[in-house]
Design a protein around this motif. Structure first.
Motif, PDB file in Angstrom:
ATOM      1  N   GLY A  11      -4.299   2.930  -9.149  1.00  0.00           N
ATOM      2  CA  GLY A  11      -3.424   2.439  -8.092  1.00  0.00           C
ATOM      3  C   GLY A  11      -2.816   3.494  -7.199  1.00  0.00           C
ATOM      4  O   GLY A  11      -2.079   3.163  -6.271  1.00  0.00           O
ATOM      5  N   VAL A  67       1.457  -6.092  -6.918  1.00  0.00           N
ATOM      6  CA  VAL A  67       1.281  -4.668  -7.215  1.00  0.00           C
ATOM      7  C   VAL A  67      -0.144  -4.309  -7.608  1.00  0.00           C
ATOM      8  O   VAL A  67      -0.451  -3.117  -7.772  1.00  0.00           O
ATOM      9  CB  VAL A  67       2.227  -4.218  -8.349  1.00  0.00           C
ATOM     10  N   ALA A  80       1.711   3.851  -7.713  1.00  0.00           N
ATOM     11  CA  ALA A  80       1.515   3.001  -8.882  1.00  0.00           C
ATOM     12  C   ALA A  80       1.849   3.724 -10.170  1.00  0.00           C
ATOM     13  O   ALA A  80       2.307   3.106 -11.139  1.00  0.00           O
ATOM     14  CB  ALA A  80       0.066   2.493  -8.925  1.00  0.00           C
TER      15      ALA A  80
END
Length: 444
Positions: free
Chosen positions: A152, A22, A156
């Motif tokens: 992100g 991630v 995210a």
């Protein structure tokens, strides 16, 4: 590919970047991760080598190229079908990058030593996932989570990184989904056991134990069943697993897996942890504590999610899967030969993901029988070669991983989007090409 005298460092970098799943930066509408940076640089080097004819190719590489081209065509058709669904289009492009990743591995791994080096690096990458998990437990958040949510991108900012079950603390490492982490851990155990069956390296049993512990901590039933399937298949079908030492190791691994899973279901229960905390507070204060209570509605309000999200013991998860399967079967029947596309799998009855929850049914629904046969060739041709030749330890790992994934695909839809499995597809094709080179060398 780096010089063959230094493959181990590159393999460690590659596998380490894969498990930082991630961690990415959103730039110009694109998610940029360490893995994608490594993949881009590696692609440039490999394309230059291909143009200069520095890479020896075989007939099996041509078969892989043909199947990969067919996959591209199938997905271009899919791409045109989902013009109004940018998320699905993005997933298609990411999937084609994974196919390219397989091709890079297939042509760059030119010896058994390099394949073993990559598989060993994959096993050692579990040290990274373990550190991330332990840090998450200590911090109560994913390491650098604030940074990730800031840089992100939109996705995210919305993700829950530390599990999503209201009743159990489930380990996720940097995968955000405990099932992804469970499947990864199962693949690490299978790979480590396959390598240990030949090398007897002292570190491998410790890494197996480490990953059994964290697989239990994920409470992933998919990972559990996949690993048991691989262990049973290996112990009964693979020649180099039939020695007493390896069979004993497989039996110990199975027993330890079940113990870890059962222990985690007790220790990681939020209710049990609340009761333990109150009991310890009472002992410390020399006074009896009140009865522990756990209110899922309050937890739901905190997470802004429905209060019935018990993914381990509740019925909501199972019911969701059956709804997806029923819907996917209906989509497949509407277009059995060429499929109906990912958009047809979307339904307001469950979260908007184009999946039937069973990989085989998802492929049939999206791409039809024709497209599914293309994917079957992509995944199974090198496995068939490994089954016929079975030269350990690489072929042993390929076959045991195939057994693991075959069961995983029945339970959880990861085929199109989980990069890690494409590492094994690449190793399988590279091993098959190595077999072809050996046969050509002896004139067969």
């Amino acid at each position: 590919m780096p010089e063959t005298s230094r493959p181990a460092a590159f393999h460690l970098l590659l596998c380490g970047s894969l498990v930082l799943y991630v961690y990415r930066v959103f730039l110009i509408g694109v998610n940029v991760s360490l893995f994608r940076i490594v993949l881009a640089a590696w692609s440039v080097v490999m394309l230059v080598d291909l143009v200069r004819r520095r890479v020896p190719l075989t007939r099996l590489h041509a078969v892989l190229a043909a199947l990969s081209a067919a996959i591209v065509v199938v997905n271009l058709v899919e791409f045109t079908r989902v013009a109004g669904y940018p998320a699905i289009r993005r997933d298609i492009l990411n999937h084609l990058l994974n196919v390219w990743f397989t091709c890079l591995l297939a042509v760059s791994l030119r010896s058994r030593a390099e394949m073993v080096s990559l598989l060993t690096a994959f096993v050692w990458s579990s040290v990274v996932t373990s550190v991330v998990t332990l840090a998450s437990w200590g911090l109560g958040a994913l390491p650098f989570e604030a940074w990730l949510r800031h840089f992100g991108g939109p996705a995210a900012r919305q993700l829950r990184y530390l599990g999503y079950d209201f009743y159990f603390h489930r380990a996720t490492s940097a995968f955000y989904d405990p099932n992804f982490y469970g499947i990864y851990s199962a693949l690490v155990v299978v790979t480590a056991l396959g390598l240990w069956s030949q090398t007897r390296a002292r570190a491998l049993p410790w890494l197996i134990a480490l990953n059994l512990f964290f697989l239990g901590a994920t409470l992933s039933r998919t990972g559990l069943l996949g690993l048991i399937a691989a262990l049973v298949a290996g112990a009964t079908m693979l020649p180099d697993w039939r020695t007493p030492a390896v069979r004993r190791a497989a039996a110990i691994t199975t027993a330890a897996l079940l113990v870890c899973f059962l222990a985690a279901s007790v220790v990681q229960s939020r209710v049990n942890r609340a009761r333990a905390a109150i009991w310890l507070a009472g002992v410390w204060q020399s006074t009896p504590g009140p009865t522990a209570t756990y209110d899922p509605a309050k937890e739901a309000a905190k997470w802004k999610a429905p209060p019935d999200q018990d993914r381990v013991t509740g019925s909501a998860s199972v019911a969701d899967r059956f709804r997806r399967i029923e819907h996917g079967w209906g989509v497949f029947r509407e277009g059995p030969w060429l499929g109906s596309g990912g958009a047809a799998l979307l339904s307001p009855a469950f979260p908007p993901h184009p999946s039937a929850h069973v990989v085989y049914l998802t492929l049939l629904a999206r791409y039809g029988i024709v497209g599914t046969l293309v994917y079957a060739g992509f995944a199974l041709v090198p496995v068939a070669v490994a089954w016929r030749r079975c030269v350990p330890p690489v072929d042993t790992v390929v076959l045991s991983v195939a057994a693991c994934l075959a069961v995983v695909y029945l339970s959880y839809d990861v085929f199109l989007g989980f990069e890690i499995q494409y590492l094994f597809f690449g190793v399988a094709w590279a091993a098959a090409a190595q077999h072809e080179r050996r046969l050509d060398a002896v004139g067969i």
